[in-house]
Structures are given as structure tokens and as C-alpha cells.
Write an enzyme that holds these catalytic residues in place. Structure first.
Site, PDB file in Angstrom:
ATOM      1  N   LYS A 218       3.660  -9.229   1.243  1.00 65.23           N
ATOM      2  CA  LYS A 218       2.600  -8.389   0.540  1.00 65.23           C
ATOM      3  C   LYS A 218       3.104  -7.163   0.270  1.00 65.23           C
ATOM      4  CE  LYS A 218      -1.112  -5.543  -0.088  1.00 65.23           C
ATOM      5  NZ  LYS A 218      -0.528  -5.665  -1.335  1.00 65.23           N
TER       6      LYS A 218
ATOM      7  N   GLU B  19       2.647  15.288   4.901  1.00 67.26           N
ATOM      8  CA  GLU B  19       3.189  13.996   4.247  1.00 67.26           C
ATOM      9  C   GLU B  19       2.981  14.499   2.842  1.00 67.26           C
ATOM     10  OE1 GLU B  19       4.118   9.941   3.680  1.00 67.26           O
ATOM     11  OE2 GLU B  19       5.778  10.850   3.941  1.00 67.26           O
TER      12      GLU B  19
ATOM     13  N   GLU C 112       7.384   0.925  10.105  1.00 71.40           N
ATOM     14  CA  GLU C 112       8.245   2.174   9.867  1.00 71.40           C
ATOM     15  C   GLU C 112       7.034   3.396   8.715  1.00 71.40           C
ATOM     16  OE1 GLU C 112      11.123   2.654  10.422  1.00 71.40           O
ATOM     17  OE2 GLU C 112      11.739   1.184  11.122  1.00 71.40           O
TER      18      GLU C 112
ATOM     19  N   CYS D  67      10.764   8.618   2.242  1.00 75.69           N
ATOM     20  CA  CYS D  67       9.846   8.918   3.687  1.00 75.69           C
ATOM     21  C   CYS D  67      10.552   9.786   4.361  1.00 75.69           C
ATOM     22  CB  CYS D  67       9.267   7.694   4.635  1.00 75.69           C
ATOM     23  SG  CYS D  67      11.398   6.887   4.712  1.00 75.69           S
TER      24      CYS D  67
END
Ligand code: NAD
Length: 497
Positions: A180, A390, A255, A289
């Protein structure tokens, strides 16, 4: 590089067949550098997702992939790597148009992807079991086996590479896959499946389901026929996957996000520190990230550092990934652009000083794309949202510290633990500090390089499990203990009346 202009019609790939979804609703895929339509993608249904899962399960059980030798799987992986190399230019172009990154970044992604398949093609042929000395007449050993049906869910920031970080070890280990990709970046994901198919991987081993995370991702995470979910994405969705995975206690590998510290000591090589700090936050337009989004600078060089950092940030050439000379590309989508601009407003309202940037760029023909100036905030405090959360865009906050202890305290003042950097010319101090930073991927006097051979791993709310290296293969394997009696006979434990 020749640039194609046709609008691609993307399809699902289930049981070796390309097909449209029964859902007439589609997703328009936009080039974030100019707003052009590049592809129409299906939005698969829950039923189609379940069908893909069923196929992956039946294929796993058939043994066409799980039971063939490691040597054979390795050969397929090498073929896939060769095909990626062969199609390098096409993949680079599509990745730029899909994601908005610049050519130099896309080149690295596609090269790394081929290298990742080659790494796991080699690794799967190395010894992977153990034997133990146990009391006679027993012999004990451990063998590794594939987990089964794996659901691979990936984000939009490195669409091809993040997928390959999962595909290469998952396939090497003998698993089957339901894949996906992110809804905004399905183009190179589709190419990856085409390549795997072209390499001759048996039908049913890889299945592609395009569409919404809330439909497809949820279905994969909840399904009792999926044995493992390997997810890369936000911490919020990771938490959701963990909850959904609880139904059948499936294995998870997550992750997740980060807000990584980059500590600059006064004794660091100044030019090096400024240069790497810029790369740390502005590579990939900050949509990375592991971005070094919190730059933490020793007070004696703080003003000089801020001045030079801003001077260099203002010089960064922002532009379309395919344009000659662009050093920082577009933001992936209009909604992500909105998020970033909102965070910049939050920063201003919180009382931080916007020292540079802060605006959407619309000049020089960039008005149809999604571009943001490299942005720098100073005078920030640890409680501010722009310091804690973030942002996932080209926004740096620069903090100040007095001594080593304060630097470490500021660095670790986060729910995340993905990455971190230290710049100093004192080797002992560098090691002392980096060992105290609670993060899985760290650098000394550099920021950003990573290799297929080394584990990519988040502490705290940056994840569970690892990608890459031998650790990345472990994720996709079960370990089985086998005890063999070398003296076949009754135990004599119970009396035999
Ligand atoms: P996201 O979490 O919004 O989406 C990631 C994927 O999950 C997409 O495919 C999405 O469709 C799917 N998804 C969405 N909702 C879902 C649900 N309810 N159940 C299952 N799947 C669902 O993340 P994003 O915006 O695509 O990517 C940015 C995030 O990814 C950032 O937080 C970034 O730090 C993180 N990231 C982490 C790493 C790492 O290695 N740690 C690498 C790249 C990106």
C-alpha cells in the site's frame, strides 16, 4: 533526460493481473512542481484489499516463493536490481514528478534501491542459523523462516526507496506481499511492481493495492490473514496500526516520525558544521524523517552560526526538481504545504523570532507548484510546538546551550528518538555526547548518510524494529528452535504399567 507528458492510468495488481478498481472514485496525482496532472490512480475497496490478502496467503502457502531455495530468490532479486538500473532515468523522472524532489536526490534514491536489492540478494545466501551444544543425546538448532503474508505500508517522502527497504528483505526471506503506497505518490510504486513482474517473480507473490490509508491500510492492519505489517509513516498512524494489529497479534515493524537534534559545539570545524546543518534540515525540502530540525548551538558561537546559517539558507536555489540548478525541490502536496505554513504561523504566535524565510514562493513561475522558503526560527523555547512537533518541511529551529550537559538535555527533550548529530573536533567529547543521545541513527561531524548495510532504527516514539542491514532481514523472519534426538527411544519419565 526526456520528459514524458502523458497522463498515466494506474491500476491495481492482484494475483498477477493489472486491473481497475470497481470503485469509480479515483485519485488525481499531481506534479507538485507545477500542479500538472500526471496520473489517475484507483481507490481500491475493502473487498479488493481482502482479495489481495487472500491471494498473498494462498501464494505463501503454495510454496512457490516461500519454499524455493534462497539461491533462487537471490537470483530474482539481482534481476530486479538490474532492471532498476536499466530503467534508472525513467524512474528518476517519475519520482521527481510524483514527489517534487530534485534530480540529485532522486538519482541517489534509485541507485540506493538497486543496491538494497543486491545487498539482500547476497545476505540471504549467507549462513543464517545456529546450532547449540546441549546434553547428549540431543542436538539443538535454530532455523529462520519467512513470517508469511506481509503488509507493506509506505509514505510519500521517498516513495520508491522506502518501498524497496521493505520489499528487498521481505522477498529475500520468502514472504508474500500486499503493498500500500501513499496516495499522493503511487507512480514509482507501480513501476516497482512492473519491474518485479518483469523479473519473473511468480504471480501472487506481490500485490499492489492503491488508495486511501483509512480504507486499505486499516484493512491490512486489521486482517487476521496478514502475519506482519511493516509500516513507515507518521507516529500517529503507527500508533493506530499497533492498535489494529492487536486483533491477531501480528508482528509489526514501525518506522515513524522524528524531531532530531543536531548539536554544534564551539570547537567544531565551523564551515563543516554550517554546511551539514543546512543539508540536515533542507535536504528533501525538510520532508525527511531523520531531518536535523532542531539545531542546538553552543552559546559562544551562536550568533555567528545563526548569521552564517541564514546567509547560506537564503542562497539555496528553490525550484522544480527537473530544472537545471535547483537545490531544493517542491513540497509534496498542497495539504502538506498548508501544514508547513500553519506551523510557521504557530511559531510566530508562540513568540519565536522568524529569522529567515517563512513564505510560500510564487515568483519565477513557481506559483502553480508548492514551494516554501528555507525557514529559520530563533529565540525558541523547549515548550514551543515548533520545537516539539515534527513539521516535515524546510523549517529549522536553532536553540542555544551553555555546556555539554545542557546540550544533551535539550537533545533528549523530545518524544522522538530517530536521529541525531554532533559536531566537535574533540573525539572523546563527540563519543561521550553521541552515546547519551537517545536515538537510533547518529552522526559525528556529518549529518545524513546511511547505508543499506547498517540498521535504521528509531528509539522512543520513532518506532519499533529496524530496517536495513541484518536487522532488517530479521524483521521479516521467524526463528524456529529444532531439537533433535540422536538416540530415538522412550524417556522413561512415567512408569509404563
Ligand atoms: P502517514 O502516516 O500519513 O502515511 C503513511 C502511509 O500510511 C500512507 O501509505 C498512508 O496512506 C497510510 N495510512 C494512513 N492512514 C492509515 C491508517 N489508518 N492505517 C494504515 N495505514 C494508513 O505518513 P506520511 O505523511 O505519508 O509520511 C510522513 C511521515 O512518515 C513523517 O512522520 C515521517 O517522519 C515518517 N517517515 C518515517 C521514516 C522512518 O524511517 N522512520 C521514513 C520516512 C517517513
Amino acid at each position: 533526460m526526456t520528459v514524458t507528458t502523458q497522463v498515466l492510468e494506474l491500476k491495481l495488481f492482484i494475483d498477477g493481473e493489472w486491473r481497475l478498481s470497481t470503485n469509480p472514485d479515483t485519485n488525481k496525482v499531481i506534479n507538485p512542481a507545477n500542479g500538472e496532472l500526471i496520473a489517475i490512480a484507483p481507490r481500491a475497496t475493502i473487498e479488493e484489499t481482502n482479495e489481495a490478502i487472500k491471494v498473498a496467503k494462498a501464494t505463501f502457502e503454495s510454496g512457490v516463493w516461500s519454499k524455493i531455495s534462497a539461491q533462487e530468490r537471490s537470483a530474482y532479486l539481482l534481476k530486479i536490481a538490474d532492471l532498476i538500473d536499466e530503467k534508472h532515468d525513467e524512474l528518476v523522472e517519475l519520482e521527481i514528478k510524483d514527489n517534487g524532489k530534485i534530480k540529485a536526490e532522486a538519482d541517489i534514491d534509485i541507485d540506493d534501491a538497486a543496491s538494497c536489492f543486491r545487498y539482500y540478494a547476497g545476505l540471504i545466501r549467507t549462513p543464517d542459523g545456529e546450532t547449540y551444544h546441549v546434553a547428549d543425546p540431543l542436538q539443538a538448532m535454530v532455523v529462520r523462516e519467512p513470517v508469511g503474508v506481509t503488509g507493506l505500508i509506505v509514505p510519500w517522502n521517498f516513495p520508491f526507496l522506502m518501498s524497496v527497504w521493505k520489499f528487498a528483505p521481505a522477498l529475500a526471506a520468502g514472504n508474500t506481499i500486499v503493498y500500500k503506497p501513499a496516495e499522493v505518490t503511487p507512480v514509482t510504486a507501480t513501476k516497482l511492481i512492473e519491474i518485479i513482474d518483469e523479473a519473473g517473480v511468480p504471480k501472487g507473490v506481490v500485490n499492489l493495492v492503491l488508495g486511501q490509508g483509512s480504507i486499505i491500510g486499516e484493512t491490512i492492519a486489521r486482517s487476521h490473514d496478514v502475519d506482519m505489517v511493516s509500516f513507515t509513516g507518521s507516529t500517529e498512524v503507527g500508533r493506530n496500526i499497533m492498535r489494529n494489529a492487536a486483533g491477531n497479534l501480528k508482528k509489526i515493524s514501525l518506522e515513524l516520525g522524528g524531531k532530531s537534534p543536531n548539536i554544534i559545539f564551539a570547537d567544531a570545524d565551523f564551515e563543516t558544521a554550517v554546511d551539514h546543518a543546512l543539508v540536515g534540515i533542507f535536504y528533501g525540502s525538510g520532508q525527511v524523517c531523520s531531518a536535523g530540525s532542531r539545531i542546538i548551538v553552543e552559546e559562544t558561537i551562536y550568533d555567528h552560526f545563526v548569521e552564517e546559517f541564514i546567509r547560506r539558507a537564503k542562497n539555496i536555489k528553490v525550484g522544480p526538481g527537473l530544472a537545471e540548478g535547483s537545490e531544493m525541490g517542491a513540497i509534496v502536496s498542497e495539504s502538506q504545504l498548508k501544514n508547513i505554513l500553519e506551523y510557521i504561523e504557530i511559531g510566530k504566535k508562540e513568540g519565536a523570532t522568524l529569522a529567515s524565510g517563512g513564505n510560500r514562493i510564487t515568483e519565477n513561475g513557481l506559483d502553480k507548484g508548492f514551494f516554501v522558503e528555507p525557514t529559520v526560527f530563533v529565540d525558541v523555547t523547549p515548550e514551543m510546538r515548533i520545537v516539539k512537533e515534527e513539521i516535515f518541511g524546510p523549517v529549522a529551529v536553532i536553540q542555544k546551550f551553555k555546556d555539554e550537559e545542557e546540550a544533551v538535555k535539550l537533545a533528549n527533550n523530545t518524544i522522538y528518538g530517530l536521529a541525531g548529530g554532533v559536531f566537535t573536533s574533540d573525539g572523546a567529547k563527540a563519543m561521550r555526547v553521541i552515546k547519551q543521545v537517545r536515538a537510533g541513527i547518529t552522526w559525528i561531524n556529518t549529518y545524513g548518510p546511511t547505508y543499506n548495510e547498517a540498521p535504521w532504527h528509531g528509539y522512543k516514539q520513532s518506532g519499533i524494529g529496524s530496517s536495513l542491514g541484518t536487522f532488517g532481514l530479521d524483521e521479516f523472519q521467524e526463528v524456529k528452535q529444532i531439537n533433535i534426538s540422536l538416540n530415538v527411544g522412550p524417556t522413561g519419565w512415567f512408569s509404563n504399567h
